[in-house]
Write a protein that holds these residues in place. Structure first.
Motif, short mmCIF file in Angstrom:
data_model
loop_
_atom_site.label_atom_id
_atom_site.label_comp_id
_atom_site.label_asym_id
_atom_site.label_seq_id
_atom_site.Cartn_x
_atom_site.Cartn_y
_atom_site.Cartn_z
N GLY A 67 -3.39 7.55 -46.10
CA GLY A 67 -3.88 8.71 -46.85
C GLY A 67 -2.93 9.89 -46.81
O GLY A 67 -3.37 11.04 -47.02
N LEU A 68 -1.63 9.64 -46.60
CA LEU A 68 -0.65 10.74 -46.54
C LEU A 68 -0.12 10.99 -47.96
O LEU A 68 1.04 10.70 -48.27
N THR A 69 -0.95 11.54 -48.79
CA THR A 69 -0.64 11.64 -50.22
C THR A 69 0.55 12.53 -50.50
O THR A 69 1.48 12.14 -51.22
N ASP A 70 0.56 13.73 -49.98
CA ASP A 70 1.65 14.67 -50.26
C ASP A 70 2.98 14.15 -49.73
O ASP A 70 4.02 14.30 -50.39
N LYS A 71 2.95 13.54 -48.55
CA LYS A 71 4.18 12.99 -47.97
C LYS A 71 4.73 11.88 -48.87
O LYS A 71 5.93 11.79 -49.13
N GLY A 72 3.83 11.03 -49.33
CA GLY A 72 4.24 9.95 -50.22
C GLY A 72 4.84 10.47 -51.51
O GLY A 72 5.85 9.94 -52.00
N LEU A 73 4.25 11.51 -52.08
CA LEU A 73 4.78 12.11 -53.30
C LEU A 73 6.18 12.69 -53.07
O LEU A 73 7.07 12.57 -53.92
N ASP A 74 6.39 13.29 -51.90
CA ASP A 74 7.72 13.84 -51.57
C ASP A 74 8.76 12.73 -51.49
O ASP A 74 9.88 12.87 -52.01
#
Length: 636
Positions: free
Chosen positions: A382-389
């Motif tokens: 659920g590390l959405t922002d990290k994945g997007l980066d």
């Protein structure tokens, strides 16, 4: 360029040498002997330099000289120098020699000048009567991806009555690498039998590998069984074939047979066996393989270390995987990918991200594979922002164009987080055509967040791309069922009947005392069947009592879920594990399909009742159940 200019100068001197100098024409000529030794030792540049010295010393090349110097020119990929040497061949009158002809053809092929190679072949009548010249050109066609031309030349060879040998077949058979090539491969096999080459071990090994690559594993095993002599290469080919086709239990059985014959395994053998241990979760077998690796002196092999990391991670032993990783003196991007992927599939996304950042800190440039691992880890945790980066950094920082696997991870990442609109927009913005896993990821997200309308859109797209995958139909049926849309459920079932689709049988593996036990859904074939079902009845009663003791809405929902439980394979594996292991022992189960909601809830509650830890690896990730909770936090 220096070599090429010198060769031009040598060409101008060559006619003069023909009239003023006579030399020995045998291999015993000291120049030829030295050229042969340099070519054998792969000292190709030195061989070319020596050839120039020979010309300057007044010695004329002969038919024994050119095969060695042409081989050196081919190895260095010097087409201009090769053409100059071709001039030397003509001027010395050596062009009719069959070995010189073959060397010229091979040189042009290796320099990607296949048309010149064909011209050499066609312009010399003797070439069209010699097996070695046909072999050189056939091999050149196949190595330059001109498969059809290679097959046509082979046909011409047969029509001309030129004899076929093992080299011919070893040049042609490896062309057959896909299921569509199976018919051609079988024809070549028939030809081998007809001309008596089926007893040649190298040809038989090549045919075996061909059948494996074409997906005809049963034919490969028939050939394997018929071979009177089986060397290590033969065993490795069959073991690798089973491993590549997902037949892990066959790999372990065959490896045991190999041990009984006294054949000693090598790193190739161990790689095939370790991948199979990882596939079915054979932890103890994998541990024994690690012991053998060290006993045979292969402990420093980086490929085996990477395979061990992957095996232990996929068998649920992250601690051991981490220890092997730490002890590696040099870690490649493959090593980092293995450990990042291991922590990611166990739901430890934060640790996987730490490893990725540490890898970048060591100066290793990430590739596309490691980005798939870290994006998947972000999705599961659920590390959405990290994945997007990370996804943005692929192209911006590292110049890597995202592939279908990366987009699939991102759709899954956004979908799990409930950002379904963004997931759909990402698909629509793709430069590549979305494949079935991408639309399937969106469909799975729609189930989590109960979005029927978007699910229908995703389903219509995915069945266009993969119409026989039963999982997508079941997923939509479950979405309709949860929405109490019985009309939709019936419509999906009608589609399945119309297309004659059957649900893939669920099965689970559990290892006990070094033996892997397989359970199918509703299985009644195990020797401990009565005890297993007795244990399961007892557990189900305890679970229903536990659920019935609560009155809140969530527990009532749990009771509804449990009321639909069937005898799924993972439940049988859990019952078997509880029957045969000591209290407190962790039980690891490997499942081929994604774990369903009712089994997930059942195992959570059982972990609380019996005070055990259960580790379930399903088709997408690991679930660690302990004291009534799961490591996925019901986010899978």
């Amino acid at each position: 360029m220096t070599v090429q200019r010198s060769l031009i100068s040598g060409t101008n001197k060559l006619l003069h040498l023909q009239t003023t100098k006579t030399t020995s024409t045998s291999i015993t000529n000291p120049w030829n002997f030295r050229l042969r030794e340099l070519a054998k030792q792969c000292e190709y540049s030195q061989a070319l330099t020596l050839y120039l010295q020979m010309l300057r010393s007044g010695f004329s090349p002969n038919a024994f000289t050119f095969p060695f110097i042409l081989k050196s020119c081919a190895a260095l990929s010097l087409p201009i120098s090769g053409s100059q040497l071709h001039c030397h061949v003509i001027k010395t009158g050596c062009d009719p020699d069959p070995f010189v002809q073959t060397s010229l053809i091979s040189m042009y092929c290796r320099c990607s000048s296949i048309e010149y190679a064909r011209k050499v072949f066609d312009e010399n009548g003797e070439s069209r009567e010699l097996t070695i010249c046909y072999n050189a050109l056939i091999s050149g066609y196949t190595s330059n991806s001109r498969f059809y031309d290679g097959v046509l030349l082979f046909r011409k060879m047969r029509e001309a009555g030129v004899s076929v040998d093992s080299v011919t077949m070893l040049g042609l058979v490896p062309v057959c690498t896909l299921p569509v090539h199976l018919s051609l491969g079988m024809c070549l096999h028939g030809c081998c039998v007809k001309v008596g080459l089926d007893s040649n071990v190298s040809v038989s090994n090549c045919l075996l590998t061909m059948y494996v690559k074409c997906g005809a594993v049963a034919y490969a095993r028939m050939l394997f069984n018929a071979m009177p002599e089986k060397g290590l290469i033969t065993w490795n080919a069959m073991i690798s074939g089973y491993a590549q086709n997902g037949l892990a239990r066959h790999v372990l059985d065959l490896y045991h047979e190999m041990e009984l014959t006294g054949i000693h395994p090598d790193p190739v053998t161990f790689l095939g066996v370790l991948s199979s241990c990882a596939y079915i979760g054979a932890h103890k077998v994998g541990s024994e393989i690690e012991r053998q690796i060290h006993c045979r002196g292969f402990g420093s092999n980086p490929f085996l270390s990477n395979a061990l990391i992957n095996m232990y991670a996929r068998c649920g032993n992250l601690g051991k995987a981490h220890a092997i990783f730490d002890h590696m003196p040099e870690k490649s991007v493959i090593s980092w990918t293995a450990i990042i992927g291991g922590y990611g599939m166990h739901g430890h996304g934060e640790i996987a991200v730490q490893f990725f950042d540490e890898m970048i800190g060591t100066g290793i440039i990430p590739d596309k594979a490691v980005f798939v691992s870290v994006l998947s880890a972000c999705s599961h945790a659920g590390l959405t922002d990290k994945g997007l980066d990370y996804f943005a950094a692929m192209e911006r920082t590292y110049g890597l164009q995202p592939g279908l696997d990366h987009y699939s991870c991102m759709v899954d990442l956004l979908g799990r987080a409930g950002r379904l609109k963004e997931a759909k927009e990402l698909i629509e913005s793709m430069k590549l055509k979305p494949d079935a896993p991408i639309w399937g990821a969106l469909l799975g997200a729609c189930k989590i967040h109960k979005n029927v309308e978007l699910a229908e859109l995703a389903f219509n797209q995915v069945i266009e791309l993969d119409p026989t995958n039963i999982g997508y139909y079941v997923l939509l049926s479950n979405i309709y069922s949860e929405a109490q849309n019985m009309e939709g459920v019936l419509k999906v079932r009608a589609m399945m009947r119309e297309r004659k689709l059957k649900k893939e049988p669920g099965y689970s593996y559990v290892e006990y005392k070094g033996r892997v036990h397989l359970f199918l859904a509703g299985d009644r074939t195990h020797p401990q069947e009565k005890e297993i079902y007795g244990m399961l009845d007892e557990l189900e009663n305890l679970v229903k009592e536990l659920v019935g003791s609560y009155k809140n809405d969530q527990e009532r929902r749990n009771e509804e879920i449990l009321s639909g439980m069937g005898v799924h394979s993972e439940k049988l594996a859990i019952a078997f594990g509880l029957l045969n292991t000591r209290p407190g022992t962790e039980i690891v189960v490997i499942k081929n399909l994604r774990i369903c909601e009712n089994c997930h809830l059942f195992i959570k509650l059982v972990s609380k009742i019996v005070d055990r830890q259960f580790v379930i690896r399903d088709a997408t990730r690991f679930h660690h159940f302990r004291n009534g909770t799961c490591s996925c936090k019901d986010y899978w």
